[in-house]
Each structure stands twice: as structure tokens, then as C-alpha cells.
Write a protein that holds these residues in place. Structure first.
Motif, PDB file in Angstrom:
ATOM      1  N   ASP A   1       1.873 -18.807  29.221  1.00  0.00           N
ATOM      2  CA  ASP A   1       1.412 -20.198  29.151  1.00  0.00           C
ATOM      3  C   ASP A   1      -0.010 -20.263  28.586  1.00  0.00           C
ATOM      4  OD1 ASP A   1       0.316 -19.070  31.439  1.00  0.00           O
ATOM      5  OD2 ASP A   1       0.235 -20.974  32.503  1.00  0.00           O
TER       6      ASP A   1
ATOM      7  N   HIS B   1      -2.749 -21.885  26.271  1.00  0.00           N
ATOM      8  CA  HIS B   1      -2.915 -23.282  25.846  1.00  0.00           C
ATOM      9  C   HIS B   1      -4.138 -23.509  24.956  1.00  0.00           C
ATOM     10  CE1 HIS B   1      -2.753 -27.611  25.990  1.00  0.00           C
ATOM     11  NE2 HIS B   1      -3.861 -27.715  26.702  1.00  0.00           N
ATOM     12  N   GLU B   2      -5.314 -23.077  25.398  1.00  0.00           N
ATOM     13  CA  GLU B   2      -6.552 -23.429  24.704  1.00  0.00           C
ATOM     14  C   GLU B   2      -7.523 -22.244  24.675  1.00  0.00           C
ATOM     15  OE1 GLU B   2      -7.774 -25.919  23.068  1.00  0.00           O
ATOM     16  OE2 GLU B   2      -6.671 -27.731  23.571  1.00  0.00           O
TER      17      GLU B   2
ATOM     18  N   THR C   1      -5.173 -21.217  30.244  1.00  0.00           N
ATOM     19  CA  THR C   1      -3.759 -21.508  30.478  1.00  0.00           C
ATOM     20  C   THR C   1      -3.484 -23.009  30.519  1.00  0.00           C
ATOM     21  OG1 THR C   1      -4.057 -21.487  32.889  1.00  0.00           O
ATOM     22  CG2 THR C   1      -3.533 -19.385  31.824  1.00  0.00           C
ATOM     23  N   VAL C   2      -2.215 -23.341  30.567  1.00  0.00           N
ATOM     24  CA  VAL C   2      -1.794 -24.726  30.751  1.00  0.00           C
ATOM     25  C   VAL C   2      -2.220 -25.176  32.147  1.00  0.00           C
ATOM     26  CG1 VAL C   2       0.196 -26.277  30.887  1.00  0.00           C
ATOM     27  CG2 VAL C   2       0.172 -24.399  29.204  1.00  0.00           C
TER      28      VAL C   2
ATOM     29  N   ALA D   1      -1.485 -25.638  20.047  1.00  0.00           N
ATOM     30  CA  ALA D   1      -2.635 -26.411  20.516  1.00  0.00           C
ATOM     31  C   ALA D   1      -3.922 -25.864  19.929  1.00  0.00           C
ATOM     32  CB  ALA D   1      -2.707 -26.391  22.043  1.00  0.00           C
TER      33      ALA D   1
ATOM     34  N   ASN E   1       0.764 -21.804  21.729  1.00  0.00           N
ATOM     35  CA  ASN E   1       1.598 -23.013  21.725  1.00  0.00           C
ATOM     36  C   ASN E   1       2.168 -23.341  23.103  1.00  0.00           C
ATOM     37  OD1 ASN E   1       3.613 -21.047  21.918  1.00  0.00           O
ATOM     38  ND2 ASN E   1       5.012 -22.123  20.523  1.00  0.00           N
ATOM     39  N   ASP E   2       1.441 -22.987  24.151  1.00  0.00           N
ATOM     40  CA  ASP E   2       1.770 -23.285  25.551  1.00  0.00           C
ATOM     41  C   ASP E   2       2.843 -22.365  26.143  1.00  0.00           C
ATOM     42  OD1 ASP E   2      -0.087 -25.272  25.368  1.00  0.00           O
ATOM     43  OD2 ASP E   2       1.293 -26.937  25.733  1.00  0.00           O
TER      44      ASP E   2
END
Length: 324
Positions: free
Chosen positions: A36, A38-39, A54-55, A295, A311-312
Motif C-alpha cells: 500500500d 501511496h505518497e 502508506t495509504v 499517486a 499506485n496505492d
């Protein structure tokens, strides 16, 4: 030179023949690991490792509805995952400072203030954490989102009010601003106040231009307003510290721009719903790397020519001719 029409070649979309200078003769795209991510991707060459956030997950601690984000680490060679920080004060964007320390955009919560934090990665198990900046004239930040460090050591970051819109922060005390912080003097200044939701930012290779995107088309979970900004703007950097000559660089679709980077030739890379779009320094769309849901992303690898994409649900690697 423009291609006759966009052409899909595997996971790459060719909008201009100039995109082949980005791809090279044998571009590759693979998923390194499912996770997961994310950013905040940051590649650390000395460790051959990628750090990321993480998400957000709901933890309901200390109050119902509270969320948390972890900072993860991928050993690129071994493709193994570990956790740098289980709790990170809702970390988002990250980068390295001039000394190789990790700078973290901590969005904060209703009980912990937002800040730009710093982690000394060289400390091993005794890694120290410090605050770089956590206020502007006594007012706390909204939700620091993305961050870059200029060659003079100054820290530039965006501060949209997404934390409030997503329910984990109180109502903002300041506008959705872009800031410049000088660690040498302790001075923090607003360099742009005309954005609805400032998000990703990146300097041109010579630092004469700062690109900033506006992701206002998304105002909160489950929303999309096509009439609100989903574009990249460009500013000239005056005296190394002020932004002038604001102009539209590109409108990004589908979705919104989020992650933003430049390569050594001055081309501009932006995430969107379908992957990462690549633009010429003049704002002409060259092509796209297809990783749906991307993302954020960053350059890395031994030659600086690997683009790591989050991409999550996974971390992907595109091996290109272009270098970050």
C-alpha cells in the motif's frame, strides 16, 4: 515532431516522437512489490532503498475516526519491505535535504500539530527526529503535502487544507499557501497564495523555474469538480527566493496532477489517473507511462534513470533513458 496520433506501445503512450528520447531503445516497466505505497517516494542511493508513505488507515485512536500513515522502506535489490515509522503524524510528501536527511511533510491530526519534520537516516536504530518548521507567525499549518529542497538549502513546500476536508484536522487557520523556509535564518515566507489546493512542486534543473500543480478538482473523498483547477503552473524564481511571472503550464487529465518531477533535460513529469504524463519544457505533451492509479513517483537507481511509481497497491519501476 509530433506523432500522427497517440500510439500505445505496451505500457507506454507515444504522443510525440520526442518521447522516444525519454524511453530509449529498450524501456521496461515492472511491478517490484505489492504493497500500500501511496505518497512521498524518496530514493536513497547509499542504501539502494526507496522510502514511501502508506495509504491512510483508520485507527480510531485516540478518538473515533482518527487515521494514521506509516513510513515504509523498500530494499530495491532484495525487494523486501520494512517499516521506518509505524506512526508518522500523517506523513505525506518527503524529500532529502542537502545532508541526506529525510524531510517529511507531517499533516498532523486534531491532537498533533502539522510540521516539516526531519529524520537522520544515518543514525541506524538511534535515528533522531527534529522539527524543521511547524508554524507561520504563530499560526499552525494546514496539511503540508509536498516538499523540495533548493541547492541553497531552503525548503519549499505546499500546504493545502486537505486534512480538514478529509476530517482528520480542525478548520484551517491559514490559507492554502506555498511556503519557503530558510533553515539558516529560521524565516518562513509565503511565496504563492493564489492556489486553491497546491500540491506537487518541482524545480527546473537550473532552478530558474518552479512548477506547482493545483489539484482543486478533488475537494475531499469521492469528489471531482471538473470546473476547478487540475493543472500545473510555472513561475520564474527571482533572486532565488521569490516567484514571478505566473503562467499556465499544462492542464492534466484524466483526474488530477499530484506527484511532480523534472528530469535532467527539463522535461516535466506529472501523475494522473492513468499513470505519469511527460511534458516538454514548453508544456507540450510527449507521452505517458501507464500505471493506473499512480499517486506519486520519483527518479532513482544507480544511473538515476529508474522511475519508481506508487499506485496505492504496489511499487513499480520504469527503466528509461531519461535521468532525474
Amino acid at each position: 515532431m509530433r506523432a500522427a496520433s497517440p500510439r500505445v506501445e505496451g505500457p507506454f503512450v507515444i504522443d510525440s516522437e520526442d518521447f522516444r528520447a525519454v524511453l530509449g531503445d529498450d524501456p521496461q516497466l515492472e511491478e517490484l512489490v505489492a504493497t500500500d505505497a501511496h505518497e512521498g517516494p524518496v530514493y536513497v542511493a547509499a542504501q539502494n532503498a526507496l522510502f514511501f508513505t502508506t495509504v491512510p488507515r483508520t485507527v480510531n485512536v485516540p478518538l473515533q475516526g482518527f487515521k494514521e500513515v506509516s513510513i515504509g522502506r523498500l530494499d530495491v535489490a532484495a525487494r523486501t519491505l520494512s517499516t521506518l515509522r509505524e506512526a508518522s503524524n500523517m506523513a505525506n510528501g518527503m524529500t532529502l535535504d542537502r545532508e541526506g536527511r529525510l524531510l517529511v511533510c507531517e499533516q498532523g491530526t486534531k491532537t498533533h500539530r502539522a510540521r516539516i519534520g526531519r529524520i537522520d537516516l544515518a543514525g541506524g536504530a538511534e535515528m533522531t527526529e527534529t522539527t524543521v518548521v511547524d508554524e507561520w507567525f504563530g499560526l499552525t499549518f494546514n496539511s503540508p503535502n509536498d516538499i523540495v529542497v533548493k541547492s541553497d538549502g531552503t525548503v519549499w513546500f505546499t500546504d493545502p487544507s486537505y486534512g480538514w476536508l478529509q476530517g482528520f484536522k480542525d478548520q484551517p487557520l491559514v490559507g492554502d499557501f506555498v511556503y519557503r523556509h530558510d533553515p539558516a535564518t529560521g524565516q518562513t515566507t509565503v511565496v504563492a497564495d493564489s492556489f486553491n489546493k497546491p500540491n506537487g512542486l518541482a524545480f527546473s534543473p537550473d532552478e530558474s523555474i518552479l512548477y506547482i500543480n493545483d489539484s482543486a478538482a478533488i475537494q475531499g473523498p469521492g469528489t471531482y469538480y471538473v470546473n476547478l483547477p487540475h493543472h500545473i503552473r510555472a513561475f520564474d524564481v527571482a533572486d532565488g527566493s521569490h516567484l514571478i511571472n505566473d503562467r499556465l503550464f499544462a492542464v492534466v487529465t484524466p483526474g488530477i496532477p499530484d506527484g511532480l518531477k523534472t528530469d535532467c533535460e527539463g522535461r516535466v513529469y506529472s501523475s494522473c489517473t492513468t499513470g505519469v504524463k511527460v511534458y516538454s519544457p514548453q508544456g507540450r505533451l510527449l507521452g505517458e507511462i501507464l500505471v493506473p492509479g499512480t499517486a506519486n513517483f520519483c527518479f532513482g537507481g544507480a544511473g538515476g534513470n529508474v522511475l519508481f511509481l506508487l499506485n496505492d497497491t504496489g511499487i513499480w519501476a520504469a527503466t528509461l533513458a531519461a535521468r532525474g
